[in-house]
Design a protein around this motif. Structure first.
Motif, PDB file in Angstrom:
ATOM      1  N   GLY A 109      -7.723   6.387   2.842  1.00 29.90           N
ATOM      2  CA  GLY A 109      -8.794   5.464   2.499  1.00 29.90           C
ATOM      3  C   GLY A 109      -9.678   5.035   3.612  1.00 29.90           C
ATOM      4  N   LEU A 110     -10.802   4.133   3.455  1.00 30.81           N
ATOM      5  CA  LEU A 110     -11.675   3.920   4.595  1.00 30.81           C
ATOM      6  C   LEU A 110     -10.601   3.177   5.457  1.00 30.81           C
ATOM      7  CD1 LEU A 110     -14.918   2.870   2.964  1.00 30.81           C
ATOM      8  CD2 LEU A 110     -14.317   4.983   3.996  1.00 30.81           C
ATOM      9  N   GLY A 111     -10.608   3.585   6.729  1.00 32.12           N
ATOM     10  CA  GLY A 111      -9.733   2.964   7.771  1.00 32.12           C
ATOM     11  C   GLY A 111      -8.604   3.917   8.230  1.00 32.12           C
ATOM     12  N   GLY A 112      -8.134   4.733   6.978  1.00 32.64           N
ATOM     13  CA  GLY A 112      -6.851   5.496   7.472  1.00 32.64           C
ATOM     14  C   GLY A 112      -5.753   4.530   7.710  1.00 32.64           C
ATOM     15  N   GLY A 113      -4.918   4.950   8.561  1.00 32.17           N
ATOM     16  CA  GLY A 113      -3.704   4.243   9.016  1.00 32.17           C
ATOM     17  C   GLY A 113      -3.990   2.808   9.462  1.00 32.17           C
ATOM     18  N   SER A 114      -5.188   2.685  10.006  1.00 34.00           N
ATOM     19  CA  SER A 114      -5.662   1.237  10.403  1.00 34.00           C
ATOM     20  C   SER A 114      -5.745   0.113   9.287  1.00 34.00           C
ATOM     21  CB  SER A 114      -6.597   1.181  11.395  1.00 34.00           C
ATOM     22  OG  SER A 114      -8.040   1.332  10.776  1.00 34.00           O
ATOM     23  N   SER A 115      -5.883   0.860   8.102  1.00 39.66           N
ATOM     24  CA  SER A 115      -5.932   0.032   6.687  1.00 39.66           C
ATOM     25  C   SER A 115      -4.649  -0.254   6.200  1.00 39.66           C
ATOM     26  CB  SER A 115      -7.047   0.473   5.817  1.00 39.66           C
ATOM     27  OG  SER A 115      -8.375   0.511   6.450  1.00 39.66           O
ATOM     28  N   VAL A 116      -3.570   0.297   6.503  1.00 38.14           N
ATOM     29  CA  VAL A 116      -2.539   0.264   5.927  1.00 38.14           C
ATOM     30  C   VAL A 116      -1.213  -0.118   6.764  1.00 38.14           C
ATOM     31  CG1 VAL A 116      -3.003   1.824   3.903  1.00 38.14           C
ATOM     32  CG2 VAL A 116      -1.829   2.629   5.888  1.00 38.14           C
ATOM     33  N   ASN A 117      -1.413  -0.240   7.992  1.00 41.50           N
ATOM     34  CA  ASN A 117      -0.275  -0.255   9.042  1.00 41.50           C
ATOM     35  C   ASN A 117      -0.073  -1.793   9.229  1.00 41.50           C
ATOM     36  OD1 ASN A 117      -2.457  -1.239  10.841  1.00 41.50           O
ATOM     37  ND2 ASN A 117      -2.343   0.667  12.051  1.00 41.50           N
ATOM     38  N   ASN A 166       0.917  -1.212   0.161  1.00 39.10           N
ATOM     39  CA  ASN A 166      -0.096  -0.003  -0.029  1.00 39.10           C
ATOM     40  C   ASN A 166       0.785   1.262   0.144  1.00 39.10           C
ATOM     41  OD1 ASN A 166      -2.977  -1.070   0.310  1.00 39.10           O
ATOM     42  ND2 ASN A 166      -1.914  -1.994   2.279  1.00 39.10           N
ATOM     43  N   LEU A 167       1.960   1.097   0.831  1.00 37.64           N
ATOM     44  CA  LEU A 167       3.059   2.307   0.721  1.00 37.64           C
ATOM     45  C   LEU A 167       3.309   2.900  -0.642  1.00 37.64           C
ATOM     46  CD1 LEU A 167       5.096   1.137   3.666  1.00 37.64           C
ATOM     47  CD2 LEU A 167       2.694   2.241   3.790  1.00 37.64           C
ATOM     48  N   GLY A 168       3.001   4.265  -0.827  1.00 42.32           N
ATOM     49  CA  GLY A 168       3.527   4.888  -2.202  1.00 42.32           C
ATOM     50  C   GLY A 168       2.622   4.554  -3.329  1.00 42.32           C
ATOM     51  N   THR A 169       1.322   4.018  -2.887  1.00 43.17           N
ATOM     52  CA  THR A 169       0.255   3.854  -3.830  1.00 43.17           C
ATOM     53  C   THR A 169      -0.763   5.160  -3.741  1.00 43.17           C
ATOM     54  OG1 THR A 169      -1.210   2.625  -2.610  1.00 43.17           O
ATOM     55  CG2 THR A 169       0.586   1.361  -3.768  1.00 43.17           C
ATOM     56  N   GLU A 170      -1.955   5.070  -3.998  1.00 40.00           N
ATOM     57  CA  GLU A 170      -2.925   6.087  -4.070  1.00 40.00           C
ATOM     58  C   GLU A 170      -3.622   5.799  -2.431  1.00 40.00           C
ATOM     59  OE1 GLU A 170      -4.886   2.264  -5.818  1.00 40.00           O
ATOM     60  OE2 GLU A 170      -2.980   3.415  -6.303  1.00 40.00           O
ATOM     61  N   ARG A 171      -3.443   4.585  -2.009  1.00 33.04           N
ATOM     62  CA  ARG A 171      -3.791   4.493  -0.513  1.00 33.04           C
ATOM     63  C   ARG A 171      -2.821   5.239   0.636  1.00 33.04           C
ATOM     64  NH1 ARG A 171      -4.904   0.365  -3.560  1.00 33.04           N
ATOM     65  NH2 ARG A 171      -2.943  -0.689  -2.988  1.00 33.04           N
ATOM     66  N   ASP A 172      -2.009   5.900  -0.023  1.00 34.02           N
ATOM     67  CA  ASP A 172      -0.976   6.554   0.776  1.00 34.02           C
ATOM     68  C   ASP A 172      -1.001   7.955   0.616  1.00 34.02           C
ATOM     69  OD1 ASP A 172       1.269   7.521   2.134  1.00 34.02           O
ATOM     70  OD2 ASP A 172       2.657   5.979   1.292  1.00 34.02           O
ATOM     71  N   TRP A 173      -1.124   8.675   1.565  1.00 33.65           N
ATOM     72  CA  TRP A 173      -1.205  10.398   1.271  1.00 33.65           C
ATOM     73  C   TRP A 173       0.481  10.682   0.692  1.00 33.65           C
ATOM     74  CZ3 TRP A 173      -4.634  13.864   0.799  1.00 33.65           C
ATOM     75  CH2 TRP A 173      -5.887  13.593   1.613  1.00 33.65           C
ATOM     76  N   ASN A 174       1.307   9.813   1.085  1.00 39.45           N
ATOM     77  CA  ASN A 174       2.906  10.104   0.324  1.00 39.45           C
ATOM     78  C   ASN A 174       3.460  11.364   0.834  1.00 39.45           C
ATOM     79  OD1 ASN A 174       3.263   7.777  -1.086  1.00 39.45           O
ATOM     80  ND2 ASN A 174       1.438   8.514  -2.332  1.00 39.45           N
ATOM     81  N   PHE A 175       3.386  11.467   2.100  1.00 41.56           N
ATOM     82  CA  PHE A 175       3.852  12.925   2.602  1.00 41.56           C
ATOM     83  C   PHE A 175       5.405  12.818   2.543  1.00 41.56           C
ATOM     84  CE2 PHE A 175      -0.286  13.425   4.976  1.00 41.56           C
ATOM     85  CZ  PHE A 175      -0.831  14.198   4.352  1.00 41.56           C
ATOM     86  N   VAL A 176       6.087  13.855   2.438  1.00 41.18           N
ATOM     87  CA  VAL A 176       7.392  13.756   2.502  1.00 41.18           C
ATOM     88  C   VAL A 176       7.923  14.998   3.309  1.00 41.18           C
ATOM     89  CG1 VAL A 176       9.834  13.772   1.299  1.00 41.18           C
ATOM     90  CG2 VAL A 176       7.876  12.483   0.508  1.00 41.18           C
ATOM     91  N   ILE A 209      12.492  12.913   4.686  1.00 39.46           N
ATOM     92  CA  ILE A 209      11.971  11.694   5.319  1.00 39.46           C
ATOM     93  C   ILE A 209      10.702  11.401   4.782  1.00 39.46           C
ATOM     94  CG2 ILE A 209      11.704  10.363   7.230  1.00 39.46           C
ATOM     95  CD1 ILE A 209      14.768  10.978   6.665  1.00 39.46           C
ATOM     96  N   PRO A 210      10.255  10.127   4.459  1.00 39.22           N
ATOM     97  CA  PRO A 210       8.841   9.887   3.903  1.00 39.22           C
ATOM     98  C   PRO A 210       8.060   9.717   5.251  1.00 39.22           C
ATOM     99  CG  PRO A 210      10.674   8.474   2.934  1.00 39.22           C
ATOM    100  CD  PRO A 210      11.403   9.047   3.854  1.00 39.22           C
ATOM    101  N   LEU A 211       6.837  10.286   5.078  1.00 37.49           N
ATOM    102  CA  LEU A 211       6.019  10.089   6.006  1.00 37.49           C
ATOM    103  C   LEU A 211       4.526   9.358   5.667  1.00 37.49           C
ATOM    104  CD1 LEU A 211       5.247  10.409   9.167  1.00 37.49           C
ATOM    105  CD2 LEU A 211       4.348  12.767   8.694  1.00 37.49           C
ATOM    106  N   ASN A 212       4.458   8.001   5.630  1.00 38.99           N
ATOM    107  CA  ASN A 212       3.468   7.236   5.229  1.00 38.99           C
ATOM    108  C   ASN A 212       2.103   7.477   5.964  1.00 38.99           C
ATOM    109  OD1 ASN A 212       6.011   5.147   4.819  1.00 38.99           O
ATOM    110  ND2 ASN A 212       4.885   5.913   2.766  1.00 38.99           N
ATOM    111  N   MET A 213       0.886   7.936   5.445  1.00 39.16           N
ATOM    112  CA  MET A 213      -0.219   7.824   6.186  1.00 39.16           C
ATOM    113  C   MET A 213      -1.208   7.350   5.121  1.00 39.16           C
ATOM    114  SD  MET A 213      -0.422  11.487   8.103  1.00 39.16           S
ATOM    115  CE  MET A 213       0.576  11.949   9.499  1.00 39.16           C
ATOM    116  N   GLY A 214      -2.122   6.378   5.962  1.00 35.34           N
ATOM    117  CA  GLY A 214      -3.234   5.973   5.068  1.00 35.34           C
ATOM    118  C   GLY A 214      -4.455   6.826   4.516  1.00 35.34           C
TER     119      GLY A 214
END
Length: 430
Positions: free
Chosen positions: A90-98, A61-71, A83-88
């Motif tokens: 999509g439905l569930g936010g971080g709890s869907s990509v962590n 999921n990291l680096g896709t449309e399900r990640d805000w891809n903050f840097v 430094i990359p800052l991955n945040m979810g």
């Protein structure tokens, strides 16, 4: 339940912005009352995707449309690395990509919150009751500390891989005690090592959205909008009355009779507030944004765990367990410390950083993460511009941004019924 444009209404009792962990809990709890109409707005899409639901797929999921891809901005203390800052997203936010770990705060964290706030409702005894009410724990019974029958399915790792048990054995060899699970007695003392608790149910990720909102998806009083970006909060006089959104390039406004709740994460929440005119006066004026409320705490005290990884190579492939992280360790570097100050977790495949990946990654291996449990460094979330499409800027330095003429305070040309806004009622300086 998602609605199409023909069905969609624009007035609700409550509008919850962001369907991540916090927003899902708030929306789900509000929707328990059938007399209350709730709108939950999410910028990302559905969580019905194999990379979300299958536990071992979370890195995909990291680096896709399900990640805000903050840097982050270039950090002078790290040779100007960003430094990359991955945040979810999509439905569930971080709890869907962590990594699906269920990890409670330490007892003394809660005692400190109670002391600082002067409110005993924040102390460990009070919060422990909430933990118990939330959990549906499927491990060894511990009625003093663990709960059953709550909305969140929590279960211990099953059939842990040898490397996970090896980590716990190695910790014991250094005098670090092993515990039945990491969310009971282990979080009441100096720390220890344990196999993880996970939010995995029947072999699939059971995100906080799945725990709190999905079971209510058929209720007529709950509406969920996906792929809908909240661009600003709308004000009339001293009240937040709704939000402006963008979907498929179209601007649309929704109004709340009672409350607007922002749960957009540590980066987007201050961004939306500031671009709505709520935040540090100097920062808003720098981008030509009319100041509705000078609130210097917005965007301040941004923090995250600092961690690093060491990769160990396998000669041959090894199995990967649920989610790939099955053991954890919290410990205090000195026995006199009030709280554990470091954490370790093992991941059952190689996890390089952007910088080390170019040096070559073993085909087979595992990774030990080590980090600070209580980092002292603090940064800021600032704006790079006044528009919804201007990316947030998180660092201790200002961004260079262009300016554009802004509308007068309180004017929202695409949203009828909004007048000139005054100060935010009930909000003071922090």
């Amino acid at each position: 339940m998602p609605m199409n444009s023909e069905q969609q209404k624009h007035h609700y009792d409550f509008i919850v912005c962001g369907a991540g962990t916090a927003g899902s809990v708030v929306a789900g709890r509000l929707a328990e009352n059938p007399e209350v109409e709730v709108l939950l707005i999410e910028a990302g899409g559905s969580d019905d995707h194999p990379h979300v639901l299958e536990p071992g797929n979370w890195p995909l999921n990291l680096g896709t449309e399900r990640d805000w891809n903050f840097v982050g901005a270039a950090n002078p203390h790290l040779n100007d690395r960003k430094i990359p800052l991955n945040m979810g997203r999509g439905l569930g936010g971080g709890s869907s990509v962590n990594v699906m770990l269920w990890a409670r705060g330490h007892k003394n964290d809660w005692e400190d919150f109670a002391a600082l706030s002067g409110d005993p409702a924040w102390n460990y005894a009070s919060v422990l009751k909430i933990y118990q009410r939330v959990e549906d724990y499927r491990g060894t019974g511990d009625p003093v500390r663990r709960g059953r029958g709550g909305p969140v399915h929590v279960a211990p790792v099953r059939d842990a891989q040898p490397i996970a048990n090896a980590m716990i054995s190695a910790a014991a060899g250094m005098g670090i005690p092993a515990f039945e699970n990491p969310n009971g007695a282990m979080m009441e003392g100096r720390g220890g090592a344990a196999l993880n608790d996970l939010i995995v149910k029947d072999g699939r990720r059971n995100s906080i959205y799945r725990a709190y909102v999905a079971p209510r998806s058929g209720q007529p009083n709950l509406t969920v909008l996906t792929d809908t970006l909240v661009s600003r909060v709308l004000f009339r006089d001293q009240r937040a009355i709704g939000v402006q959104t963008i979907k498929n390039g179209q601007i649309e406004c929704f109004y709340a009779d009672h409350e607007v709740i922002l749960s957009l994460g540590a980066v987007n929440t201050p961004k939306v507030l500031m671009q709505s005119g709520v935040g540090p006066e100097e920062e808003l004026q720098r981008h030509g944004i009319p100041v509705l409320q000078h609130l210097p705490g917005v965007g301040a005290n941004h923090q995250d765990h600092v961690s690093f990884a060491v990769i160990f190579e396998y000669a041959t492939p090894q199995p990967v367990g649920y989610g790939g992280s099955e053991a954890t360790l919290y410990w205090s570097s000195e026995s006199a410390l009030h709280l554990p100050d470091m954490f370790h977790c093992q991941v059952e495949f190689p996890v390089p950083s952007a910088e080390t990946a170019s040096l070559g990654v073993p085909a087979h291996g595992w990774t030990m993460f080590a980090g600070l449990a209580h980092p002292e460094s603090r940064g800021w979330v600032k704006l790079s511009g006044p528009n919804v499409t201007d990316a947030p800027h998180h660092s201790t330095q200002h961004a260079v941004a262009s300016h554009r003429p802004a509308q007068r305070a309180g004017e929202h040309p695409f949203c009828p019924g909004t007048g000139r806004a005054g100060p935010l009622q009930g909000l003071g300086e922090t």
